[in-house]
Design a protein around this motif. Structure first.
Motif, short mmCIF file in Angstrom:
data_model
loop_
_atom_site.label_atom_id
_atom_site.label_comp_id
_atom_site.label_asym_id
_atom_site.label_seq_id
_atom_site.Cartn_x
_atom_site.Cartn_y
_atom_site.Cartn_z
N VAL A 3 0.90 -1.19 -0.15
CA VAL A 3 0.04 0.04 -0.08
C VAL A 3 0.99 1.22 -0.10
O VAL A 3 1.74 1.50 0.87
CB VAL A 3 -0.93 0.12 1.23
CG1 VAL A 3 -1.74 1.14 1.03
CG2 VAL A 3 -1.82 -1.20 1.31
N THR A 5 2.41 4.93 0.42
CA THR A 5 2.33 5.69 1.81
C THR A 5 1.30 6.73 1.73
O THR A 5 0.41 7.06 2.39
CB THR A 5 3.66 6.25 2.12
OG1 THR A 5 4.57 5.32 2.46
CG2 THR A 5 3.43 6.98 3.28
N LEU A 7 -1.53 6.60 0.54
CA LEU A 7 -2.83 6.04 0.63
C LEU A 7 -3.21 6.04 2.00
O LEU A 7 -4.44 5.90 2.56
CB LEU A 7 -3.16 4.95 -0.15
CG LEU A 7 -2.99 4.72 -1.72
CD1 LEU A 7 -3.12 3.52 -2.08
CD2 LEU A 7 -3.95 5.81 -2.23
N LEU A 8 -2.15 6.24 2.86
CA LEU A 8 -2.45 6.23 4.40
C LEU A 8 -2.92 7.42 4.89
O LEU A 8 -2.14 8.65 4.90
CB LEU A 8 -1.20 5.54 5.19
CG LEU A 8 -0.56 4.41 4.61
CD1 LEU A 8 0.50 3.84 5.42
CD2 LEU A 8 -1.68 3.33 4.57
N ASP A 46 3.91 2.12 5.55
CA ASP A 46 3.75 1.03 4.87
C ASP A 46 3.83 -0.24 5.51
O ASP A 46 3.14 -1.12 5.24
CB ASP A 46 4.45 1.10 3.39
CG ASP A 46 4.08 2.16 2.62
OD1 ASP A 46 3.29 2.97 3.06
OD2 ASP A 46 4.89 2.48 1.67
N ALA A 62 -3.31 -4.75 0.36
CA ALA A 62 -4.58 -4.06 -0.30
C ALA A 62 -5.18 -4.56 -1.68
O ALA A 62 -4.69 -5.44 -2.54
CB ALA A 62 -4.40 -2.65 -0.69
N GLY A 65 -8.56 -1.16 -4.09
CA GLY A 65 -8.20 -0.14 -3.95
C GLY A 65 -8.41 0.37 -2.45
O GLY A 65 -8.53 1.45 -1.94
N THR A 67 -7.70 1.06 1.39
CA THR A 67 -6.66 2.03 2.16
C THR A 67 -7.22 1.87 3.65
O THR A 67 -8.35 1.78 3.85
CB THR A 67 -6.76 3.32 1.61
OG1 THR A 67 -7.95 3.83 1.88
CG2 THR A 67 -6.45 3.42 0.30
N LYS A 69 -6.82 3.88 7.55
CA LYS A 69 -6.51 5.38 8.43
C LYS A 69 -5.96 5.07 9.43
O LYS A 69 -6.24 4.20 10.37
CB LYS A 69 -7.97 5.89 8.44
CG LYS A 69 -8.44 6.40 6.95
CD LYS A 69 -9.72 7.05 7.25
CE LYS A 69 -10.59 7.60 5.96
NZ LYS A 69 -11.84 8.21 6.08
N PRO A 82 -10.74 -0.42 6.11
CA PRO A 82 -11.85 0.02 5.35
C PRO A 82 -13.26 -0.32 5.69
O PRO A 82 -13.23 -1.54 6.24
CB PRO A 82 -11.32 -0.44 3.77
CG PRO A 82 -10.05 -0.95 4.00
CD PRO A 82 -9.77 -1.23 5.30
N VAL A 95 -8.14 -4.17 3.21
CA VAL A 95 -6.70 -4.63 3.38
C VAL A 95 -6.55 -5.57 4.40
O VAL A 95 -7.53 -5.57 5.44
CB VAL A 95 -6.36 -3.17 4.23
CG1 VAL A 95 -4.73 -3.19 4.36
CG2 VAL A 95 -6.29 -1.91 3.05
#
Length: 245
Positions: A3, A5, A7-8, A46, A62, A65, A67, A69, A82, A95
């Protein structure tokens, strides 16, 4: 798949309460147990390093798509997966956190414990969610923490090696899907498998001392595997901890 970075996202989400609801111990009294892996998610990256200094890092994988948080929890941070998608969805962002085959996580017949803190709703669990596991049933043996069933209760599962090996499940008498932080720990002693919720013994089952758990599969957090949409967890977690001894 790694993933990126970018996207985090280090942002709060509506799923989480503003403050932790409990301040319970993360496990029963440790005694002489050795922490062999601990993941706190305080740094957005990551890969998630092991805070105990003994375990292998977790990498974020992932699909579609998906991601994660990083959200504020107390003075640190936690990781939010997600939102869970419909089980028949053609596209399902998700994920999985995955480590390597760490021999320290293969307790054999030794006493050990494993668990985490979580914040989730029933929608984040669906019919079933695998929170934490190493190994699979009907193979080399496994240990697992899951939430499911008609009442959506957390439960601990261990199984020895071999096809058809008996599975032992300790199911909690109380739920945790109230969108508040709860600590859930599975403890295997010389004679029992016990599930602790917020520091309280909420269920146990007898386990023969001969049951041995050792496999060459990775530690997985958040789902059975990346393709298993049905077992994906859509809540938030923190302080994944494994101790042996």
């Amino acid at each position: 798949m790694k993933v990126p970075t970018m996207l985090l996202a280090a942002a709060a989400i509506a799923l989480l309460p503003a403050t932790a609801a409990v301040a319970a111990p993360a496990a029963p009294a440790a005694g002489t147990a050795t922490v062999v892996a601990k993941y706190t998610f305080d740094s957005a990256a990551d890969t998630v390093s092991d805070a105990s200094g003994r375990g292998l890092p977790l990498r974020l994988r992932a699909a579609d798509g998906g991601t994660v948080k990083y959200v504020t929890k107390g003075s640190g941070r936690a990781l939010a997966f997600p939102a869970r998608c419909a089980e028949n969805a053609a596209k399902c962002p998700r994920v999985l956190l995955e480590g390597g085959d760490d021999q320290d996580l293969d307790p054999g017949t030794k006493p050990f414990s494993y668990g985490l803190t979580l914040a989730a709703t029933a929608q984040a669990v669906g019919s079933e969610s695998n929170l934490l596991q190493k190994g699979v049933a009907d193979a080399q043996g496994q240990w697992k923490l899951q939430i499911g069933g008609k009442k959506k209760l957390p439960s601990c599962v261990i199984a020895g090696a071999g096809k058809g090996a008996k599975r032992y499940m300790a199911k909690s008498s109380t739920g945790v899907l109230d969108n508040k932080w709860h600590t859930v720990t599975c403890q295997r002693t010389a004679t029992q498998l016990i599930i602790w919720v917020d520091g309280q013994n909420r269920g146990a089952v007898a386990v023969p001392s001969s049951v041995s758990i050792s496999n060459n599969l990775p530690l997985r957090v958040g789902a059975q595997n990346l393709n298993a949409k049905r077992t994906a967890f859509g809540g938030a977690i923190d302080d994944v901890t494994v101790s042996v001894g």
